[in-house]
Design a protein around this motif. Structure first.
Motif, PDB file in Angstrom:
ATOM      1  N   GLY A 106       0.687  -1.089  -0.209  1.00 23.97           N
ATOM      2  CA  GLY A 106      -0.006   0.154  -0.036  1.00 23.97           C
ATOM      3  C   GLY A 106       0.912   1.255  -0.026  1.00 23.97           C
ATOM      4  N   ILE A 107       1.801   1.163   0.736  1.00 23.80           N
ATOM      5  CA  ILE A 107       2.564   2.365   0.851  1.00 23.80           C
ATOM      6  C   ILE A 107       3.500   2.623  -0.264  1.00 23.80           C
ATOM      7  N   THR A 108       3.895   1.459  -1.075  1.00 21.78           N
ATOM      8  CA  THR A 108       4.767   1.703  -2.315  1.00 21.78           C
ATOM      9  C   THR A 108       3.511   2.178  -3.493  1.00 21.78           C
ATOM     10  N   SER A 109       2.391   1.568  -3.440  1.00 18.21           N
ATOM     11  CA  SER A 109       1.273   2.135  -4.461  1.00 18.21           C
ATOM     12  C   SER A 109       1.171   3.373  -4.374  1.00 18.21           C
ATOM     13  N   PHE A 110       1.338   4.029  -3.027  1.00 20.75           N
ATOM     14  CA  PHE A 110       1.107   5.601  -2.840  1.00 20.75           C
ATOM     15  C   PHE A 110       2.335   6.210  -3.307  1.00 20.75           C
ATOM     16  N   LEU A 111       3.570   5.840  -3.054  1.00 19.15           N
ATOM     17  CA  LEU A 111       4.851   6.435  -3.551  1.00 19.15           C
ATOM     18  C   LEU A 111       4.970   6.688  -5.077  1.00 19.15           C
ATOM     19  N   ILE A 112       4.294   5.698  -5.821  1.00 21.10           N
ATOM     20  CA  ILE A 112       4.458   5.650  -7.265  1.00 21.10           C
ATOM     21  C   ILE A 112       3.218   6.327  -7.833  1.00 21.10           C
ATOM     22  N   ARG A 113       2.291   6.983  -7.335  1.00 25.72           N
ATOM     23  CA  ARG A 113       1.192   7.650  -7.682  1.00 25.72           C
ATOM     24  C   ARG A 113       1.702   8.910  -8.568  1.00 25.72           C
ATOM     25  N   ASP A 114       2.636   9.677  -8.274  1.00 25.63           N
ATOM     26  CA  ASP A 114       2.973  10.599  -9.041  1.00 25.63           C
ATOM     27  C   ASP A 114       3.784  10.166 -10.470  1.00 25.63           C
ATOM     28  N   LEU A 115       3.971   9.075 -10.708  1.00 27.86           N
ATOM     29  CA  LEU A 115       4.527   8.295 -12.027  1.00 27.86           C
ATOM     30  C   LEU A 115       3.225   7.913 -12.850  1.00 27.86           C
ATOM     31  N   ILE A 116       2.148   7.888 -12.214  1.00 27.45           N
ATOM     32  CA  ILE A 116       0.945   7.348 -12.507  1.00 27.45           C
ATOM     33  C   ILE A 116      -0.101   8.351 -13.198  1.00 27.45           C
ATOM     34  N   TYR A 117      -0.448   9.331 -11.927  1.00 32.14           N
ATOM     35  CA  TYR A 117      -1.555  10.140 -12.259  1.00 32.14           C
ATOM     36  C   TYR A 117      -1.092  11.605 -12.204  1.00 32.14           C
ATOM     37  N   ASN A 118      -1.626  12.521 -12.914  1.00 31.91           N
ATOM     38  CA  ASN A 118      -1.493  13.792 -13.116  1.00 31.91           C
ATOM     39  C   ASN A 118      -2.556  14.468 -12.001  1.00 31.91           C
ATOM     40  N   ASN A 119      -2.191  14.454 -10.487  1.00 31.04           N
ATOM     41  CA  ASN A 119      -3.320  14.954  -9.552  1.00 31.04           C
ATOM     42  C   ASN A 119      -2.580  15.837  -8.634  1.00 31.04           C
ATOM     43  N   PRO A 120      -3.102  16.643  -8.227  1.00 29.49           N
ATOM     44  CA  PRO A 120      -2.249  17.733  -7.175  1.00 29.49           C
ATOM     45  C   PRO A 120      -2.161  17.100  -5.762  1.00 29.49           C
ATOM     46  N   ASP A 121      -3.220  16.187  -5.444  1.00 28.92           N
ATOM     47  CA  ASP A 121      -3.381  15.813  -4.173  1.00 28.92           C
ATOM     48  C   ASP A 121      -2.734  14.225  -4.237  1.00 28.92           C
ATOM     49  N   ASN A 122      -1.980  14.067  -4.831  1.00 26.15           N
ATOM     50  CA  ASN A 122      -1.130  12.676  -4.803  1.00 26.15           C
ATOM     51  C   ASN A 122      -0.788  12.258  -3.493  1.00 26.15           C
ATOM     52  N   TRP A 123       0.115  13.468  -3.059  1.00 29.63           N
ATOM     53  CA  TRP A 123       0.734  13.323  -1.652  1.00 29.63           C
ATOM     54  C   TRP A 123      -0.306  13.384  -0.443  1.00 29.63           C
ATOM     55  N   SER A 124      -1.585  13.493  -0.641  1.00 30.27           N
ATOM     56  CA  SER A 124      -2.427  13.576   0.712  1.00 30.27           C
ATOM     57  C   SER A 124      -2.565  12.304   1.424  1.00 30.27           C
ATOM     58  N   PHE A 125      -2.831  12.462   2.681  1.00 24.27           N
ATOM     59  CA  PHE A 125      -3.020  11.320   3.597  1.00 24.27           C
ATOM     60  C   PHE A 125      -4.314  10.549   3.137  1.00 24.27           C
ATOM     61  N   ASN A 126      -5.268  11.173   2.641  1.00 22.77           N
ATOM     62  CA  ASN A 126      -6.287  10.362   2.376  1.00 22.77           C
ATOM     63  C   ASN A 126      -6.041   9.247   1.309  1.00 22.77           C
ATOM     64  N   TYR A 127      -5.108   9.693   0.233  1.00 24.42           N
ATOM     65  CA  TYR A 127      -4.636   8.587  -0.888  1.00 24.42           C
ATOM     66  C   TYR A 127      -3.805   7.653  -0.232  1.00 24.42           C
ATOM     67  N   LEU A 128      -2.899   8.030   0.863  1.00 22.83           N
ATOM     68  CA  LEU A 128      -2.134   6.894   1.486  1.00 22.83           C
ATOM     69  C   LEU A 128      -3.111   5.966   2.321  1.00 22.83           C
ATOM     70  N   TRP A 129      -4.110   6.529   3.028  1.00 19.75           N
ATOM     71  CA  TRP A 129      -5.102   5.702   3.398  1.00 19.75           C
ATOM     72  C   TRP A 129      -5.740   4.809   2.526  1.00 19.75           C
ATOM     73  N   GLU A 130      -6.186   5.364   1.372  1.00 21.14           N
ATOM     74  CA  GLU A 130      -6.964   4.505   0.502  1.00 21.14           C
ATOM     75  C   GLU A 130      -6.274   3.665  -0.170  1.00 21.14           C
ATOM     76  N   GLU A 131      -4.762   3.687  -0.498  1.00 17.83           N
ATOM     77  CA  GLU A 131      -3.956   2.755  -1.164  1.00 17.83           C
ATOM     78  C   GLU A 131      -3.641   1.609  -0.143  1.00 17.83           C
ATOM     79  N   ILE A 132      -3.333   1.829   1.111  1.00 17.84           N
ATOM     80  CA  ILE A 132      -3.226   0.858   2.025  1.00 17.84           C
ATOM     81  C   ILE A 132      -4.522  -0.173   2.496  1.00 17.84           C
ATOM     82  N   ARG A 133      -5.692   0.829   2.319  1.00 17.37           N
ATOM     83  CA  ARG A 133      -7.061   0.012   2.675  1.00 17.37           C
ATOM     84  C   ARG A 133      -7.414  -0.862   1.367  1.00 17.37           C
ATOM     85  N   ASN A 134      -7.265  -0.322   0.050  1.00 16.39           N
ATOM     86  CA  ASN A 134      -7.383  -1.176  -1.062  1.00 16.39           C
ATOM     87  C   ASN A 134      -6.639  -2.511  -0.964  1.00 16.39           C
ATOM     88  N   CYS A 135      -5.184  -2.246  -0.577  1.00 16.33           N
ATOM     89  CA  CYS A 135      -4.378  -3.366  -0.435  1.00 16.33           C
ATOM     90  C   CYS A 135      -4.744  -4.254   0.266  1.00 16.33           C
TER      91      CYS A 135
END
Length: 299
Positions: A106-135
């Motif tokens: 989940g942490i790794t999926s969060f860290l590679i978001r900038d490689l995949i998505y053009n989103n200014p909120d890539n580094w938000s806590f919500n996305y970190l939680w979302e990636e870990i939860r989905n994993c």
């Protein structure tokens, strides 16, 4: 409603899974990668807005499948290198290690978001939680799915008997046979007495046998001049001694664990790390002997 947890089942020591052993790690990681990639391509679980994608969807799926495969390979390689996991492993420990792997994924999926998505909120806590939860959600599903597939394939290859093996035990009041047995050999001066309660197994060595016993938690090996067949004949009154192989005789009450399939079993003992084979042609006889002793023990 109270949640029931079988603690004894979770904490009982089991054999270290073959899928995590060094020689099988690459294969296990490859299976994880291919399974995840096919799932992601078929079901397209990512609900992101397509214009935010920086790369093709196929490569997005490939990255998300590659991350857990690499983490499993690296994580268990390190675990195998620094610890003796082959000697100590439980279901609870396995679930804990899988949990750590899912958190890292989940942490790794969060860290590679900038490689995949053009989103200014890539580094938000919500996305970190979302990636870990989905994993965790997807990871738990895939873990048990792959375990079921593995169980199905193994059961087709061999007998499921080993999954049902429960060590036999003897209640002292029920014992009706003498523990000490006098063994006659071809040469009278080589005759000897044997405490059969201590005996784990016997190995043939030409016209000699090796007796392996556990005495006061110490392994004792003795060499006696008598053939295994002659020795077995004198143990005919003790049905818990079983000729599992042309070169081995085992004390069924001392067997702690059984592993293997229809090609043969391996018997493990609490007192020693040595494993004793059960030949393919002796499997049915072994199973029958075990069932008879178990029923007698329950009666």
């Amino acid at each position: 409603m109270e949640l029931y947890v079988n603690r004894e089942h979770l904490l009982k020591e089991i054999e270290y899974p073959a899928r995590f052993k060094a020689e099988n790690l690459f294969k296990s990681s490859a299976i994880i990668f291919v399974s995840l990639l096919v799932f992601l391509l078929l079901f397209k679980p990512f609900g992101m807005y397509a214009p935010e994608y920086k790369i093709n969807y196929f490569f997005i799926c490939s990255l998300h499948a590659l991350c857990p495969a690499l983490i499993v390979f690296i994580y268990f390689s390190i675990l195998n290198f620094f610890t003796q996991r082959k000697q100590h492993w439980t279901l609870l420990e396995e679930y804990s290690q899988i949990g750590v792997v899912l958190i890292l994924t989940g942490i790794t999926s969060f860290l590679i978001r900038d490689l995949i998505y053009n989103n200014p909120d890539n580094w938000s806590f919500n996305y970190l939680w979302e990636e870990i939860r989905n994993c965790f959600i997807a990871g738990i599903f895939f873990y048990f799915f792959l375990r079921l597939v593995s169980f199905y394939l193994q059961s087709k290859k061999g007998s499921p008997f080993v999954l049902q093996f429960i060590p036999l035990c003897v209640d002292p009041p029920k014992k009706e046979i003498e523990a000490t047995l006098f063994i006659n050999t071809q040469v009278k001066q080589d005759d000897f007495s044997l405490n059969i309660d201590d005996l784990l197994f016997v190995k043939a060595d030409g016209n000699y046998i090796e007796l392996t016993s556990a005495i006061d938690n110490q392994i004792v090996i003795e060499l006696k001049r008598i053939s295994l067949t002659q020795f077995e004949t004198q143990l005919s009154g003790y049905p818990h001694f079983f000729r599992c192989h042309r070169a081995y005789l085992v004390n069924m009450f001392k067997v702690e664990k059984v592993s293997g399939n229809s090609q043969g079993y391996l018997l493990s003992f609490h007192e020693t790390s040595e494993k004793i084979p059960v030949s393919r042609k002796q499997l049915d006889s072994f199973n029958h002997c075990y069932e008879q002793l178990r029923q007698q023990n329950v009666a």
